[in-house]
Design a protein around this motif. Structure first.
Motif, PDB file in Angstrom:
ATOM      1  N   ARG A 257       4.218  46.691  28.640  1.00  0.00           N
ATOM      2  CA  ARG A 257       4.552  45.578  29.658  1.00  0.00           C
ATOM      3  C   ARG A 257       4.765  46.304  31.034  1.00  0.00           C
ATOM      4  N   GLU A 258       3.763  46.250  31.642  1.00  0.00           N
ATOM      5  CA  GLU A 258       3.854  46.742  33.132  1.00  0.00           C
ATOM      6  C   GLU A 258       4.618  45.810  33.913  1.00  0.00           C
ATOM      7  N   SER A 259       4.887  44.711  33.932  1.00  0.00           N
ATOM      8  CA  SER A 259       5.196  43.483  34.475  1.00  0.00           C
ATOM      9  C   SER A 259       6.949  43.627  34.229  1.00  0.00           C
ATOM     10  N   ASP A 260       7.621  44.418  33.403  1.00  0.00           N
ATOM     11  CA  ASP A 260       8.973  44.620  33.429  1.00  0.00           C
ATOM     12  C   ASP A 260       9.568  45.569  34.245  1.00  0.00           C
ATOM     13  N   VAL A 261       8.517  46.314  34.967  1.00  0.00           N
ATOM     14  CA  VAL A 261       8.897  47.247  35.989  1.00  0.00           C
ATOM     15  C   VAL A 261       8.364  46.743  37.374  1.00  0.00           C
ATOM     16  N   PHE A 262       7.120  46.385  37.357  1.00  0.00           N
ATOM     17  CA  PHE A 262       6.368  45.837  38.768  1.00  0.00           C
ATOM     18  C   PHE A 262       6.240  44.677  38.987  1.00  0.00           C
ATOM     19  N   ARG A 263       6.296  44.355  40.188  1.00  0.00           N
ATOM     20  CA  ARG A 263       5.706  43.066  40.791  1.00  0.00           C
ATOM     21  C   ARG A 263       4.220  43.010  40.848  1.00  0.00           C
ATOM     22  N   HIS A 264       3.776  41.903  40.689  1.00  0.00           N
ATOM     23  CA  HIS A 264       2.302  41.533  41.035  1.00  0.00           C
ATOM     24  C   HIS A 264       2.019  41.797  42.413  1.00  0.00           C
ATOM     25  N   GLY A 265       0.891  42.438  42.864  1.00  0.00           N
ATOM     26  CA  GLY A 265       0.111  42.321  44.319  1.00  0.00           C
ATOM     27  C   GLY A 265      -0.265  40.845  44.381  1.00  0.00           C
ATOM     28  N   GLN A 266      -0.461  40.604  45.628  1.00  0.00           N
ATOM     29  CA  GLN A 266      -0.849  39.245  45.940  1.00  0.00           C
ATOM     30  C   GLN A 266      -2.212  38.965  46.621  1.00  0.00           C
ATOM     31  N   ARG A 267      -2.899  40.204  46.968  1.00  0.00           N
ATOM     32  CA  ARG A 267      -4.092  39.891  47.595  1.00  0.00           C
ATOM     33  C   ARG A 267      -5.037  41.244  47.388  1.00  0.00           C
ATOM     34  N   PRO A 268      -6.306  41.009  47.671  1.00  0.00           N
ATOM     35  CA  PRO A 268      -7.278  42.244  47.588  1.00  0.00           C
ATOM     36  C   PRO A 268      -7.088  42.824  48.889  1.00  0.00           C
ATOM     37  N   SER A 269      -7.810  44.188  48.938  1.00  0.00           N
ATOM     38  CA  SER A 269      -7.782  45.023  50.072  1.00  0.00           C
ATOM     39  C   SER A 269      -9.034  45.606  50.245  1.00  0.00           C
ATOM     40  N   VAL A 270      -9.408  45.671  51.617  1.00  0.00           N
ATOM     41  CA  VAL A 270     -10.628  46.391  52.033  1.00  0.00           C
ATOM     42  C   VAL A 270      -9.996  47.336  53.085  1.00  0.00           C
ATOM     43  N   ILE A 271     -10.525  48.561  52.889  1.00  0.00           N
ATOM     44  CA  ILE A 271     -10.043  49.788  54.072  1.00  0.00           C
ATOM     45  C   ILE A 271     -11.470  50.343  54.403  1.00  0.00           C
ATOM     46  N   GLU A 272     -11.284  51.122  55.390  1.00  0.00           N
ATOM     47  CA  GLU A 272     -12.375  51.848  56.195  1.00  0.00           C
ATOM     48  C   GLU A 272     -12.313  53.273  56.247  1.00  0.00           C
ATOM     49  N   VAL A 273     -13.370  53.826  55.803  1.00  0.00           N
ATOM     50  CA  VAL A 273     -13.453  55.194  56.036  1.00  0.00           C
ATOM     51  C   VAL A 273     -14.783  55.583  56.700  1.00  0.00           C
ATOM     52  N   ASP A 274     -14.936  56.292  57.848  1.00  0.00           N
ATOM     53  CA  ASP A 274     -16.108  56.404  58.818  1.00  0.00           C
ATOM     54  C   ASP A 274     -17.210  55.338  58.689  1.00  0.00           C
ATOM     55  N   GLY A 275     -16.722  54.191  58.865  1.00  0.00           N
ATOM     56  CA  GLY A 275     -17.474  52.939  58.984  1.00  0.00           C
ATOM     57  C   GLY A 275     -17.775  52.409  57.538  1.00  0.00           C
ATOM     58  N   TRP A 276     -17.494  52.882  56.515  1.00  0.00           N
ATOM     59  CA  TRP A 276     -17.503  52.628  55.221  1.00  0.00           C
ATOM     60  C   TRP A 276     -16.658  51.602  54.753  1.00  0.00           C
ATOM     61  N   LYS A 277     -17.065  50.218  54.339  1.00  0.00           N
ATOM     62  CA  LYS A 277     -15.977  49.190  53.819  1.00  0.00           C
ATOM     63  C   LYS A 277     -15.753  49.630  52.352  1.00  0.00           C
ATOM     64  N   ILE A 278     -14.483  49.600  52.027  1.00  0.00           N
ATOM     65  CA  ILE A 278     -14.059  50.080  50.583  1.00  0.00           C
ATOM     66  C   ILE A 278     -12.979  49.199  50.021  1.00  0.00           C
ATOM     67  N   GLY A 279     -13.456  48.270  48.981  1.00  0.00           N
ATOM     68  CA  GLY A 279     -12.462  47.540  48.157  1.00  0.00           C
ATOM     69  C   GLY A 279     -11.514  48.473  47.250  1.00  0.00           C
ATOM     70  N   GLU A 280     -10.363  47.948  46.829  1.00  0.00           N
ATOM     71  CA  GLU A 280      -9.314  48.473  46.254  1.00  0.00           C
ATOM     72  C   GLU A 280      -9.049  47.707  45.045  1.00  0.00           C
ATOM     73  N   THR A 281      -9.151  48.452  43.811  1.00  0.00           N
ATOM     74  CA  THR A 281      -8.340  47.979  42.539  1.00  0.00           C
ATOM     75  C   THR A 281      -7.808  49.131  41.776  1.00  0.00           C
ATOM     76  N   ILE A 282      -7.060  48.823  40.847  1.00  0.00           N
ATOM     77  CA  ILE A 282      -6.374  49.729  40.002  1.00  0.00           C
ATOM     78  C   ILE A 282      -6.489  49.364  38.582  1.00  0.00           C
ATOM     79  N   CYS A 283      -7.115  50.460  37.719  1.00  0.00           N
ATOM     80  CA  CYS A 283      -7.066  50.445  36.364  1.00  0.00           C
ATOM     81  C   CYS A 283      -7.195  48.950  35.927  1.00  0.00           C
ATOM     82  N   TYR A 284      -6.113  48.300  35.313  1.00  0.00           N
ATOM     83  CA  TYR A 284      -6.505  46.946  34.736  1.00  0.00           C
ATOM     84  C   TYR A 284      -7.323  45.803  35.259  1.00  0.00           C
ATOM     85  N   ASP A 285      -7.355  46.012  36.754  1.00  0.00           N
ATOM     86  CA  ASP A 285      -7.967  45.217  37.521  1.00  0.00           C
ATOM     87  C   ASP A 285      -9.497  45.063  37.074  1.00  0.00           C
ATOM     88  N   ILE A 286     -10.055  46.255  36.600  1.00  0.00           N
ATOM     89  CA  ILE A 286     -11.503  46.576  36.149  1.00  0.00           C
ATOM     90  C   ILE A 286     -11.824  45.160  35.243  1.00  0.00           C
TER      91      ILE A 286
END
Length: 276
Positions: free
Chosen positions: A129-158
């Motif tokens: 139970r990961e939720s016993d320790v952590f709070r849920h995030g609230q929104r997606p995130s797009v970052i940029e590296v050298d003009g490349w748009k990059i979406g972020e997820t973590i593990c179970y999000d898949i």
């Protein structure tokens, strides 16, 4: 804006010792940069700290933690972006499973908090139970590296296609999937889920994973699946770490490949939102 992006997935066997994990990161970067010059290196979920002994208290990292200063020095040394797939981050008095981007200038940025927390009960195993320790995030995130748009997820999000659909509508070029998959679920689902998400998003995927046997300094043992992957927008595996231990894979991503896939199957013009 660059038409190419050289990236590296770094696979780790992290433990409950920050200094030991930093040594792994430093050694991986030294090895990678002997013959490559990636502009983005992705590290897995729990890269700076992995709880190995069940029930042990997780102490969160503030953004001014000394570990981030050390990673920032490495980013500056190698003139690259380092994506810490996830760390237990203290934000506004709460603990989040959070991605952190460290820039070539040494800037440390909290970029994404895990939306879907891992609360499961596999047959024959104790509930997690990961939720016993952590709070849920609230929104997606797009970052940029050298003009490349990059979406972020973590593990179970898949497992949640709707998050990836949002990134597809934003036409990101690359999606990060840092992970610490269990062996049982990894053998059954890891590759097929990642390839499906790349195909439906028509973007590259970088999946840096924890892999191997994690021996805790305070006791306890964990096993993770490994098999870090880089997948192209057609769903082809173009880079991988086949062993379940520390390693890496480096590939050059191209906008031409993305454009070619999207031109053949123009999903953005066909996408419809179902009416409930």
């Amino acid at each position: 804006m660059s038409s190419e992006l050289v990236v590296a997935v770094a696979q780790m066997t992290s433990i409950d010792d920050v200094d030991a994990n930093l040594m792994q990161i430093e050694a991986l970067l030294e090895d990678i940069f002997k013959s490559h010059k990636p502009r983005l290196v992705g590290f897995p979920e729990n890269c700076l700290y992995m709880r190995v002994k069940e029930g042990e208290k997780i102490h969160g990292f503030p953004l001014d933690h000394e570990a981030f200063h050390k990673v920032a020095a490495l980013a500056k040394k190698y003139d690259t972006h380092l994506h810490l797939g996830s760390v237990p981050l203290q934000l506004e008095g709460h603990l989040y499973n959070s991605s952190v981007l460290v820039t070539p200038k040494g800037e440390v940025k909290s970029t994404y908090q895990k939306l879907h927390l891992f609360d499961i009960h596999l047959e024959g195993q104790k509930p997690i139970r990961e939720s016993d320790v952590f709070r849920h995030g609230q929104r997606p995130s797009v970052i940029e590296v050298d003009g490349w748009k990059i979406g972020e997820t973590i593990c179970y999000d898949i497992r949640f296609a709707e998050l990836f659909s949002q990134y597809a509508r934003k036409e990101v070029d690359l999606i990060m999937v840092p992970a610490a998959f269990l062996v049982k679920t990894g053998e059954a689902h890891w590759e097929i889920l990642l390839r499906a998400r790349a195909i439906e998003s028509q973007s590259y995927l970088m999946a840096s994973a924890q892999g191997g046997t994690h021996q805790g300094i305070n006791g306890g043992v964990r096993e993770t699946y490994g098999h870090s992957l880089i997948i192209d927008p057609w769903g082809a595996i173009i880079g991988q770490v086949e062993k379940r231990s520390i390693g890496y894979s480096v590939m050059t991503l191209t906008k031409e490949r993305i454009d070619g896939v999207r031109r053949q199957i123009p999903m953005k013009y066909h996408r419809r939102l179902p009416v409930a």
